[in-house]
Enzyme design. Structure first.
Site, PDB file in Angstrom:
ATOM      1  N   GLY A 214       0.765  -1.234   0.000  1.00  0.00           N
ATOM      2  CA  GLY A 214       0.000   0.000   0.000  1.00  0.00           C
ATOM      3  C   GLY A 214       0.797   1.286   0.000  1.00  0.00           C
ATOM      4  O   GLY A 214       0.234   2.373  -0.138  1.00  0.00           O
ATOM      5  N   ASP A 215       2.131   1.194   0.162  1.00  0.00           N
ATOM      6  CA  ASP A 215       2.937   2.423   0.207  1.00  0.00           C
ATOM      7  C   ASP A 215       4.359   2.139  -0.274  1.00  0.00           C
ATOM      8  O   ASP A 215       5.329   2.519   0.369  1.00  0.00           O
ATOM      9  CB  ASP A 215       2.950   2.977   1.636  1.00  0.00           C
ATOM     10  CG  ASP A 215       3.324   4.459   1.680  1.00  0.00           C
ATOM     11  OD1 ASP A 215       3.305   5.109   0.617  1.00  0.00           O
ATOM     12  OD2 ASP A 215       3.632   4.952   2.780  1.00  0.00           O
ATOM     13  N   PHE A 216       4.454   1.460  -1.424  1.00  0.00           N
ATOM     14  CA  PHE A 216       5.771   1.085  -1.963  1.00  0.00           C
ATOM     15  C   PHE A 216       6.393   2.333  -2.604  1.00  0.00           C
ATOM     16  O   PHE A 216       6.439   2.483  -3.815  1.00  0.00           O
ATOM     17  CB  PHE A 216       5.587  -0.038  -2.994  1.00  0.00           C
ATOM     18  CG  PHE A 216       6.802  -0.902  -3.195  1.00  0.00           C
ATOM     19  CD1 PHE A 216       7.226  -1.773  -2.205  1.00  0.00           C
ATOM     20  CD2 PHE A 216       7.514  -0.866  -4.385  1.00  0.00           C
ATOM     21  CE1 PHE A 216       8.343  -2.589  -2.387  1.00  0.00           C
ATOM     22  CE2 PHE A 216       8.633  -1.670  -4.574  1.00  0.00           C
ATOM     23  CZ  PHE A 216       9.055  -2.528  -3.583  1.00  0.00           C
TER      24      PHE A 216
END
Length: 355
Positions: A214-216
């Site tokens: 979700g936050d790469f």
């Protein structure tokens, strides 16, 4: 309670005391690390280890089940050969402990974890060569394939219906649009949300489901020099935004953040896409929605950064990191249009695949 009052404000002496009490280690060096809602510290111990102490905000600390799932995910990726941190147990064998502290808003409870420290620098600090972008796309896809196999009794906590950072929840941004009042960008964001409703939502049943990191992003991917004068990925950080989602969401997020740190943002698409598809080829519905989902992530990032600055003006520099270039890139993508951007991404990816 507002997130402004939920963010922990532990002093370095309190951190030192915590490391001593919970882990029976002596902190020789403590350095604060940047964070959005939590508090992170680099800790080097007299015993010779290097760690990151992560103190979660008091709001998220009320839901330990989701933190347990995130902790399990890191460990599961590590066991499957990906460079994720693992959690160091306390002296009593706990992976997560709950600490009570008054950070100026009365006594609050905060979840605390000590994580292994991964070597490397953030990918934002090195030249994003086509090869490194390809590896980034490939790593993001491998990560999601592994996460899909993970089992945990609390997996349902990842169904985060009101989570503002999930690409499944783009319409929730409408509640925050007022922070763009008077900004010409507001019209673009409104149009992107409308197109999401008409063009993405009807196709979502054709997307492949998975668990998203979700936050790469460019600050959550670490790299180290490799033997060919380039860089290789040495770490994947921050699992706080994990949610139940779709493979195509992870790709869109990865693409968007790599664009923010590349001198030619549109050129990022080809190599990242080629790397991703070497593991997970996209179907027609996913291909058709990729451009718009990338725009959606830009909108999330820009709107929520503006909103967060109203809550934490003293943290404005960190909160606005992506916004500085993001506004310009969003407008560039919007002006070029879906057809032209997709053509460049997919043709470039095809050429990359032939090499």
């Amino acid at each position: 309670m507002s997130m402004e009052h939920a963010k922990p404000k532990f002093s370095q002496s309190q951190v030192s005391e915590m490391v001593k009490t919970l882990y029976r280690m002596t902190a020789a060096e403590i350095k604060p690390l940047p964070s959005y809602d939590d508090q992170n510290f680099y800790v080097a111990t007299s015993e010779g280890g290097e760690y990151v102490l992560k103190i979660m905000n008091s709001e998220d600390s009320k839901n330990p089940a989701i933190t347990e799932v995130q902790t399990c995910a890191m460990s599961f990726l590590h066991q499957n050969g990906l460079p994720a941190q693992t959690v160091v147990p306390t002296t009593s064998g706990q992976l997560i402990s709950l600490q009570e502290m008054d950070c100026g808003y009365g006594c609050q409870k905060y979840l605390v974890r000590l994580l292994t420290y991964l070597p490397g620098i953030t990918i934002s600090k090195v030249p994003l060569t086509p090869k490194l972008l390809y590896e980034t796309g490939k790593m993001a896809a491998r990560m999601d394939v592994i996460l899909k196999k993970m089992e945990h009794p609390h997996l349902r906590t990842l169904q985060r219906e009101s989570f503002i950072w999930s690409l499944s929840n783009i319409p929730l941004l409408e509640e925050y649009l007022r922070v763009l009042d008077g900004d010409p960008l507001q019209e673009v964001v409104k149009s992107v949300i409308d197109q999401y409703k008409t063009s993405v939502l009807p196709k979502r049943s054709n997307f492949h489901k998975c668990i998203n990191h979700g936050d790469f992003n460019d600050l959550n991917v670490l790299v180290q020099p490799d033997e060919n004068d380039g860089y290789k990925i040495s770490g994947i950080l921050d699992f706080g935004d994990m949610n139940d989602g779709y493979y195509i969401h992870e790709l869109a997020i990865t693409l968007m953040y790599m664009m923010t740190v590349h001198p030619e943002p549109v050129e990022v698409g080809g190599p990242v896409l080629a790397g991703w598809e070497s593991v997970l080829p996209l179907n027609d519905a996913e291909k058709d929605c990729l451009y718009l989902l990338v725009l959606c992530r830009f909108c999330q990032s820009l709107v929520m950064a503006r909103y967060s600055v109203t809550l934490q003006p003293e943290n404005a520099e960190y909160l606005m990191i992506t916004s500085k270039r993001g506004v310009h890139i969003l407008q560039q993508l919007w002006t070029l249009g879906k057809e032209q951007v997709e053509k460049r991404w997919f043709e470039s990816a095809a050429k990359f695949g032939e090499k």
